[in-house]
Design a protein around this motif. Structure first.
Motif, short mmCIF file in Angstrom:
data_model
loop_
_atom_site.label_atom_id
_atom_site.label_comp_id
_atom_site.label_asym_id
_atom_site.label_seq_id
_atom_site.Cartn_x
_atom_site.Cartn_y
_atom_site.Cartn_z
N PHE A 186 20.17 -10.90 73.24
CA PHE A 186 21.44 -10.25 72.92
C PHE A 186 21.51 -8.86 73.53
CE2 PHE A 186 24.04 -7.62 70.05
CZ PHE A 186 25.22 -8.33 70.07
N MET A 244 19.59 -26.12 69.79
CA MET A 244 19.50 -26.58 68.41
C MET A 244 19.18 -28.08 68.36
SD MET A 244 19.43 -24.36 66.44
CE MET A 244 19.73 -22.73 65.95
N MET A 250 21.18 -14.69 70.37
CA MET A 250 21.36 -14.34 68.97
C MET A 250 21.04 -12.86 68.75
SD MET A 250 22.28 -15.35 66.05
CE MET A 250 22.60 -17.10 66.30
N PRO A 251 21.92 -12.13 68.08
CA PRO A 251 21.63 -10.71 67.83
C PRO A 251 20.33 -10.54 67.06
CG PRO A 251 23.87 -11.23 67.20
CD PRO A 251 23.22 -12.52 67.55
N GLY A 252 19.65 -9.44 67.32
CA GLY A 252 18.36 -9.21 66.67
C GLY A 252 17.21 -9.64 67.56
N LEU A 298 16.35 -18.81 69.85
CA LEU A 298 17.34 -17.84 69.39
C LEU A 298 17.58 -16.77 70.46
CD1 LEU A 298 16.19 -17.50 65.69
CD2 LEU A 298 18.12 -18.76 66.58
N PHE A 350 24.52 -8.57 76.25
CA PHE A 350 25.73 -7.84 75.85
C PHE A 350 26.18 -6.84 76.91
CE2 PHE A 350 28.68 -5.70 73.12
CZ PHE A 350 29.16 -6.74 72.35
N PHE A 390 29.23 -7.54 64.19
CA PHE A 390 29.05 -8.79 64.92
C PHE A 390 27.61 -9.27 64.85
CE2 PHE A 390 28.41 -11.44 68.64
CZ PHE A 390 29.45 -12.32 68.48
N VAL A 391 26.68 -8.33 64.96
CA VAL A 391 25.26 -8.68 64.90
C VAL A 391 24.96 -9.42 63.61
CG1 VAL A 391 22.97 -7.71 64.57
CG2 VAL A 391 24.40 -6.88 66.43
N MET A 429 27.13 -24.78 62.79
CA MET A 429 26.67 -23.79 63.78
C MET A 429 27.64 -23.70 64.96
SD MET A 429 23.60 -22.24 64.17
CE MET A 429 22.89 -21.20 65.40
N LEU A 461 29.90 -3.52 66.59
CA LEU A 461 28.82 -4.33 67.14
C LEU A 461 27.84 -4.74 66.04
CD1 LEU A 461 27.85 -5.56 69.75
CD2 LEU A 461 26.38 -3.61 70.07
N GLU A 516 26.59 -12.93 63.19
CA GLU A 516 25.93 -14.05 63.86
C GLU A 516 24.56 -14.35 63.24
OE1 GLU A 516 26.75 -15.66 67.32
OE2 GLU A 516 28.63 -15.37 66.25
N VAL A 517 23.84 -13.29 62.87
CA VAL A 517 22.49 -13.47 62.39
C VAL A 517 22.45 -14.34 61.14
CG1 VAL A 517 20.67 -12.23 61.18
CG2 VAL A 517 21.37 -11.48 63.43
N VAL A 554 27.86 -21.13 73.82
CA VAL A 554 27.97 -22.23 72.87
C VAL A 554 27.18 -23.45 73.36
CG1 VAL A 554 29.55 -23.79 71.73
CG2 VAL A 554 30.16 -21.42 72.01
N LEU A 596 24.03 -16.84 60.46
CA LEU A 596 24.15 -18.27 60.76
C LEU A 596 22.81 -18.97 60.77
CD1 LEU A 596 26.50 -18.53 63.84
CD2 LEU A 596 26.86 -19.39 61.57
N VAL A 597 21.81 -18.27 61.29
CA VAL A 597 20.54 -18.93 61.57
C VAL A 597 19.86 -19.43 60.29
CG1 VAL A 597 18.30 -18.67 62.64
CG2 VAL A 597 20.29 -17.61 63.66
N MET A 624 29.92 -20.54 65.90
CA MET A 624 29.65 -19.83 67.15
C MET A 624 30.81 -19.96 68.12
SD MET A 624 25.67 -19.98 68.18
CE MET A 624 25.79 -18.56 69.25
N TYR A 641 21.82 -22.30 58.87
CA TYR A 641 21.64 -23.52 59.65
C TYR A 641 20.37 -24.24 59.19
CZ TYR A 641 20.36 -26.61 63.44
OH TYR A 641 19.98 -27.71 64.17
#
Lengths: 504, 515
Positions: free
Chosen positions: A406, A439, A400-402, A395, A410, B140-141, B170, B137, B144-145, A432, B147-148, B174, B151
């Motif tokens: 990221f 994945m 991936m944010p978090g 990730l 960014f 956006f965070v 996914m 932002l 996207e988060v 992508v 998704l995980v 994305m 998935y």
């Protein structure tokens, strides 16, 4: 406490430890490992201490130490860290610590994970390398920077050629060493020319980089010498089109060395390219930034694409490192605040992430004796801890944010928008592609059915392995959730670079 | 403690599921029952708190309420800025309502319940963050988060073709978000902040004739507009970006489909309302025709696609394309005629349709799941005449289907009527341009009736498939837990259908103040 020479203690701890380890009897394997772990822990604790006592409001170079070494030529042992190098010192401490943990392995003859062949010599060389890496990050003297740079590169040859993957180790070790030596020789020539021109301009004989910042290099000189100096170092940073040694080296190296190599050594290249290339030759950097950006942009997309088509896990990670180090170079080439900040954070983030990737891959390889993605499967059930760690690393890799990726990528992209926006659009494709190969790899290696061949003889990882994974994951998540743990520090370093670039 | 919660109400709702999920990591692995009840209780807390917010929310007050700002990423000017208005609050309520329902619906899962529930709770935080964010932002965070976990829910607990479906989900999302990511970066670079309120102002104040990135501002805005639109259109999904949806919905576990259809699709529509309309009023007006075209295509093709299915779950999946098309049709009409009464009616309809579709789609997916669990097939040809075997299930299925079909007295009718009524009147110089689109959309509505009835007929009516009547395959009636899952959904469906004012009041005031 302020007079405690913490940077030289950090730098020489691994080197001294290497000597102590060499003096131990070779059959005391666990004692050797214990000494290694103890000194790695010591270096890690000191680097954490440096990280948290660095005064961000004051900025600049701190923990300065200076000892004359060869005064006649203006060479001194001159140490100090700024906002750019402090995170890298911490990174080196972390990778060294986790690298020792995962090399400890399992002596059970059925498992034989980690380093079981001559651990004494292995750790000695590894620590020599680590000492060199610390030295480069803390050196403020150009001569010493080269000195430690070569110390860091040389043990790689032995580590890969002796402990590496039997199939390609001689080839890869040779290729890697030749590439890096050619690169550093080119840079060294550049540095000597700079030294000489400075003497002609100012009458001062000094390798002190803070002095050299004011050497008054003419614009024509800077433009002429920037590329050799920058690219010579950037070879180690894996910049396209000189990245070719890197995936081969990663694949052939034993696990801990891969971690060091991708986690720290590649940062060494990028860092030295920044410190010597951009900071001492700022006009040259401005002139050539388009070319560096083009190389980096190609590395980002091309590296991701090549990683996508790999079937060997280690090659996949090796090329993903090319792609991610391309982002570091991309950030550097923007020469603006966002881009440089992002590059600084990305160096740390990628170092932790790729160390984790190689660690997990090594754990799988040691037990399954294959790294081919199509031959693997079902690892999540066997080693859930490693699986979750790899997913978190994945990730980060996808941005991936978090997660820390990221936070790093960014600002890099924002910086690219500010200088050449089209490159940002093109480079974003890599996100992508990265998501796809990560994945697919996770699904295949960790979730698909366990192949017949692997039934029975693949076991779980050791407790020390788990400690290493947890350490690395905490760093990536912590930085991802709380960017302020690192970004303001990097920014103080960036301000200094921007000052040299003329407030641009 | 109470004091902290009352000043940090939104962030408590937002992070409670994530923290509960972290705590859950330390629960013993084998205690399946404990995992389920723990997750259910943990998801009821945000629901309770969001009811508190709903009750203390003043719909007549302009701007955002329960606002919070915490510095997050100072270097690039982004902070955790949360706040709700009538629009986002109704979506927050929908999310916190559907999550415990979906968790209750997953009580039949016995495979790795701990990981499953952890992912579900993380998913809730991801979805709520999008609806609460007032910082681009942060939006956006969370975008996207989310998704995980989805998935992995599809990939690990899905049915046969789950690998293909989850990866497609996914990569589509994305890939679709790439343009959004780049446009977000552009906005941040231009204004040095990601705070939505400043961005609304600064971005709209940009002089259309000036140059930016070597192009005119108008061109840049048009490109950025489409970058936003594509990201959200993939999620909604609009034709022709919808092809991930039937696969993802069909392969996902039942509760995953419920959340996917119930909430995740709303994220896309919410993006249109929260970001596209305020940031690009001019572009939205210029391209409203194109959007309406895509929406109508989604309505018509979604209905056709649904009618053609032989897989019950795929039928319901395509119906989402059909229903979400109405949301975008309303939005397009409103963009075209911003500021008029018609526009407001259409928007009211669009937002209510988001809420309604959340209820009925979640219900429909659950009901498909109920029968799938018993028969292990979703093939419509293998059912038939099941009504006498499972009368209660049949009744509930017909009720929920009718809501989806738009039967007056149930919720779907209200919102679709508003959308149609609003967009029908929108035009230039009393030439009702949108009326053409609306008229074509009616064709889709006709086929909505057709596919719903087809679904009911194939499952419940016609000659009984004796296979399910006797022996080990005997179909069992819907059980109490499953009825409890359906009761709140059906109650709301009926309540909104009979008396929509309680929610339309909040939505309408938000619409009037926003647009």
């Amino acid at each position: 406490m302020m007079n405690f020479p913490v940077l030289s203690v950090i730098t020489f701890t691994p080197i001294v430890a290497a000597l102590i380890i060499l003096m131990m009897p070779s059959h005391r394997r666990n004692e050797t490992r214990a000494v290694a772990l103890a000194s790695a822990t010591f270096a890690l604790l000191l680097s954490i201490w440096v990280y948290f006592s660095y005064d961000q409001t004051a900025g600049g170079y701190q923990f300065i130490e200076k000892y004359d070494w060869l005064p006649a030529l203006g060479i001194s042992l001159y140490f100090g860290v700024d906002g750019m190098s402090t995170p890298l010192v911490l990174l080196t401490g972390v990778v060294m610590f986790t690298g020792v943990l995962i090399s400890w392995g399992d002596e059970d003859p059925h498992v034989k994970a980690g380093i079981q062949d001559r651990p004494r010599e292995f750790f000695a060389f590894l620590f020599l390398l680590a000492g060199g890496v610390f030295g480069v990050f803390v050196s403020l003297d150009l001569f010493m920077l080269f000195f430690f740079y070569e110390i860091a590169v040389f043990p790689m040859y032995l580590l890969i050629a002796i402990w590496g993957w039997v199939v390609t180790r001689e080839y890869a070790a040779m290729k890697l060493t030749l590439y890096l030596f050619v690169g550093s020789v080119v840079s060294l020539i550049g540095a000597l020319v700079m030294y000489w021109i400075q003497y002609r301009n100012t009458g001062v004989l000094s390798f002190d980089m803070l002095v050299m910042e004011n050497a008054g290099f003419s614009q024509a000189f800077q433009i002429a010498w920037f590329l050799p100096v920058f690219l010579g170092f950037a070879v180690l940073g894996g910049i396209w089109p000189f990245h070719n040694w890197s995936p081969d080296g990663h694949v052939a190296a034993p696990t801990a060395v891969s971690m060091f190599h991708a986690g720290v050594l590649m940062k060494l290249g990028a860092f030295a390219a920044l410190r010597v290339g951009i900071m001492l030759l700022p006009e040259g950097a401005k002139y050539w930034s388009w070319l560096i950006m083009a190389f980096a942009g190609i590395a980002v997309v091309y590296g991701a694409y090549i990683a996508f088509v790999q079937t060997d896990m280690k090659y996949m990670i090796g090329f993903s490192s090319v792609s991610h180090m391309g982002l570091v170079m991309l950030g550097l080439s923007t020469l603006n605040q966002n881009g440089l900040t992002g590059a600084g954070v990305q160096m740390f983030s990628h170092g932790v992430m790729t160390a984790l990737f190689f660690a997990v891959t090594g754990m799988i390889y040691d037990r399954a004796h294959t790294r081919m993605i199509p031959e693997l499967g079902g690892m999540m059930k066997i080693m859930p801890f490693a699986g979750v760690g790899f997913i978190i690393g994945g990730l980060v890799s996808m941005g991936m944010p978090g997660f820390s990726g990221f936070v790093a990528e960014f600002p890099i992209f924002m910086g690219v928008w500010q200088s050449r926006w089209l490159v940002a659009v093109i480079a974003s494709i890599s996100i992508v592609i990265t998501a796809a190969y990560i994945m697919i790899n996770i699904r295949k290696v960790f979730f698909a059915e366990l192949p017949e061949k692997l039934h029975g003889h693949v076991g779980d990882i050791t407790v020390l392995d788990k400690v290493a994974i947890v350490t690395l994951c905490i760093l990536m998540i912590g930085l991802g959730l709380f960017p302020s743990l690192m970004v303001p520090m990097v920014q103080t370093g960036v301000e200094n670079i921007l000052r040299l670039l003329g407030g641009a | 403690m109470m004091n902290f919660i009352s000043t940090h109400l939104l962030s408590t709702i937002l992070f409670f599921p994530a923290i509960a999920a972290l705590v859950m990591l330390f629960l013993p692995k084998e205690e399946t029952k404990l995992h389920k009840w723990y997750a259910l209780v943990a998801s009821l807390v945000p629901f309770g708190l969001s009811l508190v917010v709903w009750l203390n929310f003043n719909p007549s007050q302009a701007g955002y309420q329960f606002e919070e700002i915490h510095i997050w990423y100072a270097a690039i000017g982004s902070s955790l800025h949360l706040g709700v208005d009538g629009l986002s609050l109704s979506m927050v309520l929908l999310t916190t309502l559907l999550t415990p329902i979906a968790i209750l619906a997953s009580f039949s899962i016995n495979d790795r319940t701990k990981a499953y529930m952890i992912l579900f709770l993380f998913l809730e935080t991801g979805m709520l963050g999008v609806f609460m964010a007032l910082d681009l932002l942060i939006f956006f965070v969370f975008w996207e988060v989310g998704l995980v976990p989805m998935y992995f829910l599809i990939n690990q607990w899905g049915s046969a073709n789950r690998n293909y479906a989850s990866l497609k989900f996914m990569i589509y999302t994305m890939g679709g978000s790439l343009g959004l990511l780049l446009a977000v970066q552009l906005l941040g670079v231009l204004f040095g902040t990601y705070d939505l309120l400043s961005l609304y102002e600064g971005w709209n104040a940009l002089d259309g004739g000036a140059t930016l990135l070597g192009m005119s501002v108008g061109t840049v805005k048009a490109i950025a507009f489409w970058a936003f639109v594509i990201a959200f259109a993939v999620k909604v999904p609009l034709w022709p970006f919808h092809t991930w949806l039937p696969d993802a919905h069909t392969e996902a576990p039942t509760a995953g489909s419920m959340i996917l259809a119930g909430v995740l699709l709303k994220l896309g529509a919410y993006g249109f309302l929260r970001l596209i309309l305020p940031l690009y009023p001019t572009e939205a007006k210029v391209f409203a025709g194109a959007l309406a075209f895509l929406a109508v295509a989604a309505i018509v093709f979604g209905a056709f696609g649904s009618y053609a299915q032989t897989d019950f779950k795929r039928l319901v999946a395509y119906s989402s394309v059909n229903h979400m098309g109405f949301v975008v049709l309303g939005i397009a009409a409103a963009a075209f005629a911003a500021g008029t009464a018609d526009a407001r009616i259409a928007l009211n309809g669009a937002i209510l349709q988001m809420f309604n579709h959340g209820l009925s789609a979640a219900g429909m997916f659950f009901l498909v799941g109920v029968i799938y669990e018993r028969t292990h097939t979703r093939n419509l040809e293998e059912f038939g005449g099941l009504f006498p075997l499972v009368p209660v299930y049949g009744g509930i299925l017909i009720f929920t289907s009718m809501a989806s079909l738009g039967l007056p007295g149930l919720n779907g009718f209200i919102s679709e009527f508003l959308v149609v009524r609003g967009s029908f009147g929108v035009g230039v110089n009393s030439v009702p341009v949108m009326a053409v689109y609306t008229a074509v959309a009616m064709l889709g509505l006709l086929f909505t009736g057709a596919y719903i009835l087809k679904g009911i007929k194939k499952v419940l009516h016609g000659p009984m498939n004796e296979h399910w009547a006797h022996g080990e395959h005997k179909l069992t009636e819907i059980n109490t837990r499953e009825i409890i899952v359906m009761v709140p959904l059906m109650a709301l469906i009926l309540w909104i259908g009979l008396y929509p004012a309680w929610i339309l009041n909040v939505i309408n005031k938000a619409v009037v103040m926003l647009f």
